[in-house]
Design a protein around this motif. Structure first.
Motif, PDB file in Angstrom:
ATOM      1  N   GLU A   1      -4.829   2.579  -3.712  1.00  0.00           N
ATOM      2  CA  GLU A   1      -3.643   1.751  -3.932  1.00  0.00           C
ATOM      3  C   GLU A   1      -2.469   2.583  -4.448  1.00  0.00           C
ATOM      4  O   GLU A   1      -1.323   2.377  -4.015  1.00  0.00           O
ATOM      5  CB  GLU A   1      -3.978   0.606  -4.884  1.00  0.00           C
ATOM      6  CG  GLU A   1      -4.917  -0.428  -4.283  1.00  0.00           C
ATOM      7  CD  GLU A   1      -5.101  -1.635  -5.192  1.00  0.00           C
ATOM      8  OE1 GLU A   1      -4.374  -1.734  -6.207  1.00  0.00           O
ATOM      9  OE2 GLU A   1      -5.968  -2.467  -4.882  1.00  0.00           O
ATOM     10  N   SER A   2      -2.729   3.506  -5.335  1.00  0.00           N
ATOM     11  CA  SER A   2      -1.646   4.339  -5.867  1.00  0.00           C
ATOM     12  C   SER A   2      -1.029   5.213  -4.784  1.00  0.00           C
ATOM     13  O   SER A   2       0.203   5.349  -4.714  1.00  0.00           O
ATOM     14  CB  SER A   2      -2.174   5.229  -7.000  1.00  0.00           C
ATOM     15  OG  SER A   2      -2.609   4.449  -8.093  1.00  0.00           O
TER      16      SER A   2
ATOM     17  N   PRO B   1      -6.352  -3.528   1.513  1.00  0.00           N
ATOM     18  CA  PRO B   1      -4.994  -3.883   1.096  1.00  0.00           C
ATOM     19  C   PRO B   1      -4.243  -4.625   2.206  1.00  0.00           C
ATOM     20  O   PRO B   1      -4.557  -4.479   3.393  1.00  0.00           O
ATOM     21  CB  PRO B   1      -4.346  -2.519   0.822  1.00  0.00           C
ATOM     22  CG  PRO B   1      -5.473  -1.564   0.643  1.00  0.00           C
ATOM     23  CD  PRO B   1      -6.581  -2.075   1.493  1.00  0.00           C
TER      24      PRO B   1
ATOM     25  N   SER C   1      -5.204  10.114  -8.387  1.00  0.00           N
ATOM     26  CA  SER C   1      -4.029   9.956  -7.527  1.00  0.00           C
ATOM     27  C   SER C   1      -2.963  11.001  -7.835  1.00  0.00           C
ATOM     28  O   SER C   1      -2.272  11.471  -6.912  1.00  0.00           O
ATOM     29  CB  SER C   1      -3.445   8.546  -7.673  1.00  0.00           C
ATOM     30  OG  SER C   1      -3.054   8.297  -9.007  1.00  0.00           O
TER      31      SER C   1
ATOM     32  N   CYS D   1      -2.761   1.995   5.548  1.00  0.00           N
ATOM     33  CA  CYS D   1      -4.201   2.200   5.347  1.00  0.00           C
ATOM     34  C   CYS D   1      -4.948   1.900   6.639  1.00  0.00           C
ATOM     35  O   CYS D   1      -4.633   0.928   7.349  1.00  0.00           O
ATOM     36  CB  CYS D   1      -4.694   1.307   4.226  1.00  0.00           C
ATOM     37  SG  CYS D   1      -6.477   1.389   3.917  1.00  0.00           S
TER      38      CYS D   1
ATOM     39  N   LEU E   1      -1.043   4.670  -1.511  1.00  0.00           N
ATOM     40  CA  LEU E   1      -0.305   3.811  -0.589  1.00  0.00           C
ATOM     41  C   LEU E   1       1.044   3.406  -1.181  1.00  0.00           C
ATOM     42  O   LEU E   1       2.077   3.437  -0.494  1.00  0.00           O
ATOM     43  CB  LEU E   1      -1.123   2.560  -0.251  1.00  0.00           C
ATOM     44  CG  LEU E   1      -2.389   2.759   0.568  1.00  0.00           C
ATOM     45  CD1 LEU E   1      -3.127   1.426   0.724  1.00  0.00           C
ATOM     46  CD2 LEU E   1      -2.082   3.342   1.953  1.00  0.00           C
ATOM     47  N   GLU E   2       1.037   3.025  -2.442  1.00  0.00           N
ATOM     48  CA  GLU E   2       2.261   2.554  -3.083  1.00  0.00           C
ATOM     49  C   GLU E   2       3.305   3.659  -3.160  1.00  0.00           C
ATOM     50  O   GLU E   2       4.495   3.426  -2.906  1.00  0.00           O
ATOM     51  CB  GLU E   2       1.946   2.035  -4.483  1.00  0.00           C
ATOM     52  CG  GLU E   2       3.152   1.479  -5.214  1.00  0.00           C
ATOM     53  CD  GLU E   2       2.793   0.913  -6.582  1.00  0.00           C
ATOM     54  OE1 GLU E   2       3.719   0.717  -7.385  1.00  0.00           O
ATOM     55  OE2 GLU E   2       1.591   0.687  -6.833  1.00  0.00           O
ATOM     56  N   GLU E   3       2.872   4.865  -3.479  1.00  0.00           N
ATOM     57  CA  GLU E   3       3.828   5.962  -3.676  1.00  0.00           C
ATOM     58  C   GLU E   3       4.324   6.554  -2.360  1.00  0.00           C
ATOM     59  O   GLU E   3       5.435   7.093  -2.306  1.00  0.00           O
ATOM     60  CB  GLU E   3       3.195   7.071  -4.522  1.00  0.00           C
ATOM     61  CG  GLU E   3       2.957   6.680  -5.959  1.00  0.00           C
ATOM     62  CD  GLU E   3       4.256   6.396  -6.701  1.00  0.00           C
ATOM     63  OE1 GLU E   3       5.255   7.087  -6.446  1.00  0.00           O
ATOM     64  OE2 GLU E   3       4.275   5.456  -7.532  1.00  0.00           O
ATOM     65  N   THR E   4       3.525   6.475  -1.301  1.00  0.00           N
ATOM     66  CA  THR E   4       3.902   7.118  -0.038  1.00  0.00           C
ATOM     67  C   THR E   4       4.427   6.138   1.001  1.00  0.00           C
ATOM     68  O   THR E   4       5.119   6.545   1.938  1.00  0.00           O
ATOM     69  CB  THR E   4       2.702   7.847   0.579  1.00  0.00           C
ATOM     70  OG1 THR E   4       1.675   6.887   0.909  1.00  0.00           O
ATOM     71  CG2 THR E   4       2.136   8.889  -0.387  1.00  0.00           C
ATOM     72  N   GLY E   5       4.082   4.857   0.877  1.00  0.00           N
ATOM     73  CA  GLY E   5       4.451   3.894   1.902  1.00  0.00           C
ATOM     74  C   GLY E   5       3.634   4.022   3.166  1.00  0.00           C
ATOM     75  O   GLY E   5       3.968   3.420   4.200  1.00  0.00           O
TER      76      GLY E   5
END
Length: 203
Positions: free
Chosen positions: A66-67, A96, A35, A76, A69-73
């Motif tokens: 997941e990483s 997710p 990631s 998916c 998605l979490e960092e970019t918003g």
């Protein structure tokens, strides 16, 4: 359209970052691992990730999902048929929360780019090919002069051949961006790929 290939993980998966150079909006296709490598590329080039799209959900294509998605918003996108998919290693895939389940003919818009979904099962039940401009992102359905294996759970060689025939029947020529190894052109695959030749001649 700018296409950057990031080769990630011990299985050397091709993660693609596809960018609208005017808006700097991008899509990440198959964030398989590493990631930090993916996120560093986005940050270094000041890109806004609007979508993370999966050609299929084997672990080597989703390890950094997941990483990222979490960092970019970003949202998916994957076929709902991929839920529960496993390649025999690790846990079955579970989409997710907030995932958009795309299917045949759906379109995902990223800046001025349009990705059209073509269902190409065989390697997995919900495998898709993403069509954007003159580019085909084929995941593990079509490789340069080869195709994806079908001996994992949910694999089906008959479906795989039908999918290769559908890809071969697309009008015109395309750049082929596979899930592993080198890129190719559809005209070359139609002529020289033994699996695609078999599908063309027998289906």
């Amino acid at each position: 359209m700018l296409i950057k290939t990031l080769v990630v993980g011990h299985l050397e998966t091709n993660c693609y970052v596809v960018t609208d150079e005017n808006t700097l909006e991008c899509a990440v296709i198959d964030p398989g691992a590493e990631s930090n490598t993916i996120l560093d590329y986005l940050e270094d080039n000041r890109l806004k990730c609007a979508a993370v799209m999966l050609t299929h959900a084997h672990f080597d294509h989703t390890g950094a999902l997941e990483s990222v998605l979490e960092e970019t918003g970003a949202r998916c996108y994957v076929s709902e048929k991929e839920n529960g998919t496993t390649s025999g290693f690790g846990r079955p895939f579970s989409a997710p929360e907030g995932t958009f389940f795309y299917s045949e003919g759906d379109e995902v818009h990223v800046g001025s780019l349009t990705f059209r979904v073509m269902e190409t099962p065989g390697h997995t039940p919900g495998g898709v090919t993403l069509i954007c401009g003159d580019a085909l992102f084929t995941g593990d359905t079509l490789f340069k002069l080869s195709c994806g294996r079908t001996d994992f759970p949910g694999g089906d060689m008959k479906q795989e051949l039908r999918s290769l025939k559908r890809i071969a029947d697309l009008p015109g020529d395309y750049e082929v961006y596979p899930g592993h190894a080198e890129c190719s052109r559809l005209s070359i695959e139609r002529e020289h790929n033994p699996y695609m030749r078999h599908a063309i001649e027998n289906l």
